[in-house]
Structures are given as structure tokens and as C-alpha cells.
Motif scaffolding. Structure first.
Motif, PDB file in Angstrom:
ATOM      1  N   SER A 153      44.659  22.256  44.766  1.00 13.21           N
ATOM      2  CA  SER A 153      43.938  21.049  45.144  1.00 13.21           C
ATOM      3  C   SER A 153      44.898  19.918  45.512  1.00 13.21           C
ATOM      4  N   SER A 207      41.424   8.730  45.330  1.00 15.65           N
ATOM      5  CA  SER A 207      40.907  10.068  45.072  1.00 15.65           C
ATOM      6  C   SER A 207      41.821  10.858  44.152  1.00 15.65           C
ATOM      7  N   LEU A 249      39.046  21.150  42.677  1.00 18.76           N
ATOM      8  CA  LEU A 249      39.060  20.216  41.550  1.00 18.76           C
ATOM      9  C   LEU A 249      37.770  20.356  40.742  1.00 18.76           C
ATOM     10  N   SER A 250      36.627  20.370  41.469  1.00 21.68           N
ATOM     11  CA  SER A 250      35.331  20.450  40.791  1.00 21.68           C
ATOM     12  C   SER A 250      35.214  21.749  40.000  1.00 21.68           C
ATOM     13  N   TRP A 261      45.128  18.368  49.183  1.00 26.30           N
ATOM     14  CA  TRP A 261      44.736  16.963  49.295  1.00 26.30           C
ATOM     15  C   TRP A 261      45.837  16.155  49.987  1.00 26.30           C
ATOM     16  N   LEU A 271      44.070  23.559  40.421  1.00 26.79           N
ATOM     17  CA  LEU A 271      44.418  22.144  40.517  1.00 26.79           C
ATOM     18  C   LEU A 271      45.687  21.938  41.334  1.00 26.79           C
ATOM     19  N   PHE A 289      48.946  14.935  40.371  1.00 23.65           N
ATOM     20  CA  PHE A 289      47.931  14.081  41.000  1.00 23.65           C
ATOM     21  C   PHE A 289      48.343  12.609  40.954  1.00 23.65           C
ATOM     22  N   VAL A 300      31.873  15.151  39.966  1.00 22.12           N
ATOM     23  CA  VAL A 300      32.504  16.332  40.554  1.00 22.12           C
ATOM     24  C   VAL A 300      31.471  17.276  41.176  1.00 22.12           C
ATOM     25  N   ALA A 325      41.163  12.196  40.438  1.00 20.59           N
ATOM     26  CA  ALA A 325      41.304  13.615  40.100  1.00 20.59           C
ATOM     27  C   ALA A 325      42.118  13.782  38.819  1.00 20.59           C
ATOM     28  N   TYR A 369      40.161  12.490  35.815  1.00 22.43           N
ATOM     29  CA  TYR A 369      39.038  13.379  35.476  1.00 22.43           C
ATOM     30  C   TYR A 369      39.525  14.630  34.736  1.00 22.43           C
ATOM     31  N   TRP A 394      31.895   8.730  43.367  1.00 20.60           N
ATOM     32  CA  TRP A 394      33.327   9.002  43.238  1.00 20.60           C
ATOM     33  C   TRP A 394      34.070   7.852  42.578  1.00 20.60           C
ATOM     34  N   ALA A 426      38.743  19.268  47.146  1.00 22.55           N
ATOM     35  CA  ALA A 426      37.737  18.671  46.256  1.00 22.55           C
ATOM     36  C   ALA A 426      36.956  19.754  45.516  1.00 22.55           C
TER      37      ALA A 426
END
Lengths: 479, 76
Positions: free
Chosen positions: A114, A86, A157-158, A118, A111, A33, A184, A90, A93, A219, A154
Motif C-alpha cells: 500500500s 492520506s 490498507l482497508s 500510494w 501495508l 506511512f 476504511v 493510514a 489507522y 477520510w 487504499a
């Protein structure tokens, strides 16, 4: 994986071992990320600088359709929001959640999916914008295919973060974790609702700004605050001054901030009550902002000399101070009387960069400086370059905000003065726009320092240094 | 972009989503109160420290240490 765990467990300190394990489990996805984020930061900065120089030399690159102002400017915005911000959020987080829950990252494969989706989404979106395809709404320029890629990214990720939270080994939810969880849960919902295809006309404008401001609400701002609430006390080794205030701050933030969006449309053709409600909520934001400001200041008091030793602290404290500044500015800016002058001027651009750069980006730099060595098991090479990074971007953003604030106010007064021809309101801003481009060059140079040492860090190159706490970690922790 | 449904219907759905969201936040708050998240606030602030990284220990010294002013040390 199992043999690794056994090696870790030999160590006599269970807490250290669990922290090392936690960090190790976050390592792959978080590095992915952050690396993507840093890549998009460079792209976004270059687009931003091109857009800025076009104000000084309007014909520059004007003959290339993809590099005209109307495409470069949204390319800048979307690259820094959906690329840099973003994906930095990520990464931050994922690491913070694992740390605060004292457990390993949940569903790490999600992830990787993600980060892949992304990047594909942002890449497709930026290329589309440069090619002239856009949805035509600010912050929502990305065409639908990019939205279809970013939304599942997204959601993945959440899900991973909520899974980590579900497996938590602690009873107490630390204040930073509240921000992360709220963030998230809401971000995918917000992004999806804003991209639904049934808005038109005035409703579309309202939905547009409801979304754009709530992107800050759910965010960007929670990420900055979660990081500040973790890193300031963690780095200096002193708990938050008033933990009660920090939680009061979170819940009032959650209650008031999501109403703020419509203050972007002060003077617009919307029902007055809608705009008034938004202005009232904007002013109420003084409450959470003051709790944060008092708390961070009183936690730091007596420890300011530690800024000399920690790059993380420098960036995060700079960002936290700018959070107070940008929020006070924002609450005042929402007032109709103030908006009469500042609306539609460069003042707003200065405000946006005070928030997204001086507050958010600076704190995330601080977070990356703290997190990366613990994931890569490598010390930052060339600390002097970190100092160059800090001073170039700090001076750059200061020059940026000050010049656009003065230039924007003058522009506003000239536009409101009926005796002045409109062109005078443009001419008056010229020196300030030149200063903005110089500030942009300073920021780009700072970023190049950052990208250089970040690349060395990821590839474990550069001058070998080893300082605590890595010295006391088990040898098995190094890859 | 062609509209999928008339605005009043869309508005109704969005209002329901908003109410659901508000209810969700309220339940989160009530859950937090019930599970005693706000009971012992003085100790909550210490959640980020442990024995290895206790209160009083600086955890980032990339630019050096207050005592020695020495930031770089050769690996053995």
C-alpha cells in the motif's frame, strides 16, 4: 519473530507485553506511512507557499509553465490530501486499530504494498499536474494511472485493517474504532465511484463535489475524531466524559455528513431540492459536532494544566477546538443567505484551511508525536523544537484563517456591490493576501522544525533522553 | 473521456450501490445493537486503559512531569 515473542513473554505483565507486541507489529508499516506523509507535507507546503506568493507578485515564476498558478495550486492540494493527509491517516489507522483491538497488525505485507503504490500514485499524479495533465475537476485532478495506483493502495490498507479487526482480542468496539472502520470501508468505494468515467456536464459537477466533501466525511474528519477520542483521554488518563454522547455523535455523523457535498454548489444549475437537502443536512451537523465539542471539553476540564507537559495533548486539543469552530462555520456557510457573500471569495479558502490544517493536521501532528516514540523506541530529541513547531504553526494558521476570513468577507461585499468596479473587490484583498503569505512562511518554518526532529527520530539520532513509560519496558523491546 | 454507458444506466447502478451502502450501514448498526455494543456504555469508555496505564496516569510527558518539572534525564 518467534524468539522475539518468547523474550517478550518472559515479562511478568501480560498487558504491557501485549501493548509492546502490538506496537512492534505496527512499527515497520506505520513508520513507512508517516515518513512518506512527512515528505509530502514538505512538498505540499512549498507548493502552497508558491501559490500564495503569486497572489502578491503575480508575475513571479510566471515564465515557467510547470510553476504557473493553474498547476501549482492543484499540485499543492493533491500533495497535501493524497500525500500528507492520506498517508498520515493510514499510519494512524494501522496503529490505532492494533491498539484498540489489542492484537498484532494483520497482513502487514499488504501495508508495505500500500505505501509503495500510494507513493507511486501521488508522485505520478503530481508530476502529471505540473506537466499540465489533469482531469480538470477539483480534488480529482490526478490522471487515471495515478488513480489505478492509489485505489489498490487504499484497498490493501482497508483489507489489512479489517483483518486486524477480525482478529481482535476485545469484545467492546471503542468509539475511535467505529470511525476507523467506517472510514476504511467507505474510502476505497468513494474514490472508485468518483473516478468512474461516465459523468458529464452538471452531473459531473455534482459528482465532483459529492466526492470532494465526502472525502472529508469518510477520510479526513473520522481520522481527526478517532485520534482525538483516543489521545485526549489516553494522555490525561481520564475516560471520555460521556461515552453515550460519543456514540450518538458517531451515528448521527454517519447519518448526516454524507449528504453535505452539494452545498458547494449553492446557486449552481442543479435541482433546488438537491441543494436544499444538502443545506438541511449541513445544518443537522450541529448535532454530532456539539456532542463532540461538549465531550472533549468536559473530558479536558480540570486537566488543562496538563497541556504544559504533553505535546500530543497540545496539538490534539488545539485541533479539537478548531473542529468545533470549522464545523459551526461550515454549517452557517452552507446557508444560501450567507453563501451570497462568502461564495467564490477567499473566505472559503480560510474555511478549508481551518478544517484541513487547524483541525485535521494539528491532531495528526499530535498523534505522530505520541505514536513514533513507541514504534522507534526512542524519545523525541530536543523538546524545545516541538514547542517551536507548535507555536510557529499555531500562530501561522491563526493568522492565515483570520486574514482570509476578513479579506474574504470584504471581497464578498465588494463583489455584491454593483456600484463598485470589479477590480476594487480584488484590491481590497491585497493586504490580507500578503498576511496569508506571511502565515504560509510561519507554517513552513514550523514544518521544517518538525521535519528535522522527525528525521532525527526515525534515524534514532539527537540528544539521548529516556523518560517513562519507556524506562519500565523490557529491554528486549528495543531493537 | 468517452462515456462507457448511457447516464440512466450509470445512474441506476449508482442508486443500487447507494442502497447497498445504506443497507450495509444499517446492518452494521443492527449487528452492534445485537452484539450488545451499546449495552454497558459506562464501562466502554475504560476500554483504552489497562493495569499498566490505568485511569489517572498521564501517558505523555515529553515536556516534563507535574511533580518534578524535570523533563530530561540522562540514560545510565
Amino acid at each position: 519473530m518467534n524468539s522475539d515473542q518468547e523474550t517478550f513473554n518472559i515479562n511478568e505483565s501480560p498487558e504491557l507485553t501485549s501493548r509492546v507486541l502490538t506496537d512492534a507489529s505496527a512499527s515497520g508499516p506505520v513508520i513507512a506511512f508517516f515518513t512518506s506523509a512527512v515528505f509530502w507535507l514538505l512538498i505540499g507546503t512549498v507548493f502552497g507557499l508558491i501559490a500564495s506568493i503569486k497572489f502578491n507578485f503575480p508575475d513571479w515564476l510566471g515564465s515557467i509553465p510547470a510553476l504557473t498558478f493553474g498547476r501549482v495550486r492543484p499540485a499543492h492540494l493533491n500533495a497535501v490530501i493524497y500525500g500528507w493527509a492520506s498517508m498520515a491517516i493510514a499510519g494512524c489507522y494501522v496503529w490505532l486499530t492494533a491498539r484498540l483491538c489489542r492484537t498484532e497488525v494483520g497482513w502487514p505485507r499488504l501495508l508495505y504494498i500500500s505505501v509503495l503504490l500510494w507513493n507511486m500514485g501521488v508522485l505520478y499524479g503530481i508530476i502529471s499536474i505540473l506537466g499540465g495533465h489533469t482531469q480538470g475537476m477539483e480534488w480529482l485532478e490526478f490522471p487515471r494511472i495515478a488513480v489505478y495506483l492509489i485505489t489498490p493502495a487504499a484497498v490493501s490498507l482497508s483489507l489489512s485493517i479489517l483483518r486486524t479487526f477480525h482478529a481482535r482480542q476485545v469484545k467492546h468496539i471503542y468509539v475511535s474504532l467505529w470511525y476507523v472502520l467506517a472510514s476504511v470501508v467507505w474510502f476505497p468505494i468513494l474514490y472508485l465511484i468518483a473516478n468512474l468515467p461516465f459523468y458529464s456536464g452538471v452531473t459531473q459537477a455534482a459528482a465532483n463535489w459529492w466526492y470532494a466533501h465526502n472525502l472529508l466525511t469518510v477520510w479526513v474528519t473520522p481520522a481527526g475524531l478517532a485520534a482525538a477520542y483516543y489521545f485526549i483521554p489516553k494522555v490525561i488518563g481520564r475516560p471520555i466524559h460521556s461515552y453515550y454522547l460519543s456514540l450518538l455523535g458517531f451515528w448521527t455523523f454517519a447519518l448526516f455528513y454524507n449528504w453535505n457535498g452539494i452545498h458547494h454548489l449553492v446557486g449552481g444549475p442543479l435541482p433546488t431540492w438537491l441543494i436544499s437537502t444538502s443545506i438541511v443536512a449541513s445544518v443537522l451537523m450541529f448535532i454530532p459536532v456539539i456532542t463532540v465539542a461538549i465531550n472533549h471539553h468536559l473530558t479536558m476540564i480540570g486537566h488543562f494544566k496538563k497541556l504544559k507537559y504533553s505535546p500530543t495533548l497540545r496539538f490534539v486539543v488545539f485541533g479539537a477546538m478548531c473542529y468545533t469552530a470549522v464545523s459551526f462555520q461550515g454549517s452557517i456557510e452552507a446557508l444560501r443567505s450567507f453563501s451570497e457573500v462568502s461564495h467564490f471569495t477567499h473566505y472559503t479558502i480560510g474555511h478549508a484551511h481551518l478544517g484541513l490544517y487547524a483541525f485535521f493536521t494539528m491532531i495528526l501532528f499530535g498523534a505522530i508525536y505520541y505514536i513514533m516514540p513507541r514504534l522507534v523506541k526512542w524519545e523525541w530529541p530536543y523538546p524545545v523544537l516541538i514547542k517551536f513547531h507548535f507555536w510557529f504553526v499555531a500562530l501561522g494558521i491563526a493568522l492565515y484563517v483570520v486574514s482570509l476570513t476578513i479579506g474574504g468577507i470584504l471581497q464578498g461585499f465588494y463583489m455584491n456591490d454593483a456600484s463598485q468596479p470589479f477590480i476594487e473587490s480584488v484590491n481590497i484583498t491585497k493586504p490580507y493576501l500578503l498576511a496569508r503569505s506571511i502565515a504560509g512562511v510561519l507554517i513552513l518554518i514550523g514544518h521544517l522544525f518538525f521535519i528535522y526532529i522527525f528525521t532525527l527520530m526515525v534515524t534514532r539520532k539527537g540528544a539521548i533522553r529516556l523518560t517513562p513509560p519507556w524506562r519500565e519496558e523490557p529491554e528486549a523491546a528495543t531493537r | 473521456m468517452a462515456t462507457l454507458m448511457p447516464l440512466p444506466l450509470a445512474g441506476l447502478i449508482l442508486i443500487l450501490v447507494a442502497l447497498l451502502g445504506g443497507a450495509m450501514a444499517m446492518f452494521a448498526f443492527l449487528w452492534a445493537v445485537r452484539s450488545k455494543q451499546f449495552k454497558d456504555l459506562s464501562s466502554g469508555a475504560y476500554a483504552i486503559f489497562d493495569e499498566e496505564e490505568p485511569v489517572g496516569k498521564m501517558t505523555d510527558n515529553t515536556f516534563g512531569f507535574p511533580e518534578s518539572e524535570e523533563s530530561t534525564e540522562k540514560r545510565d
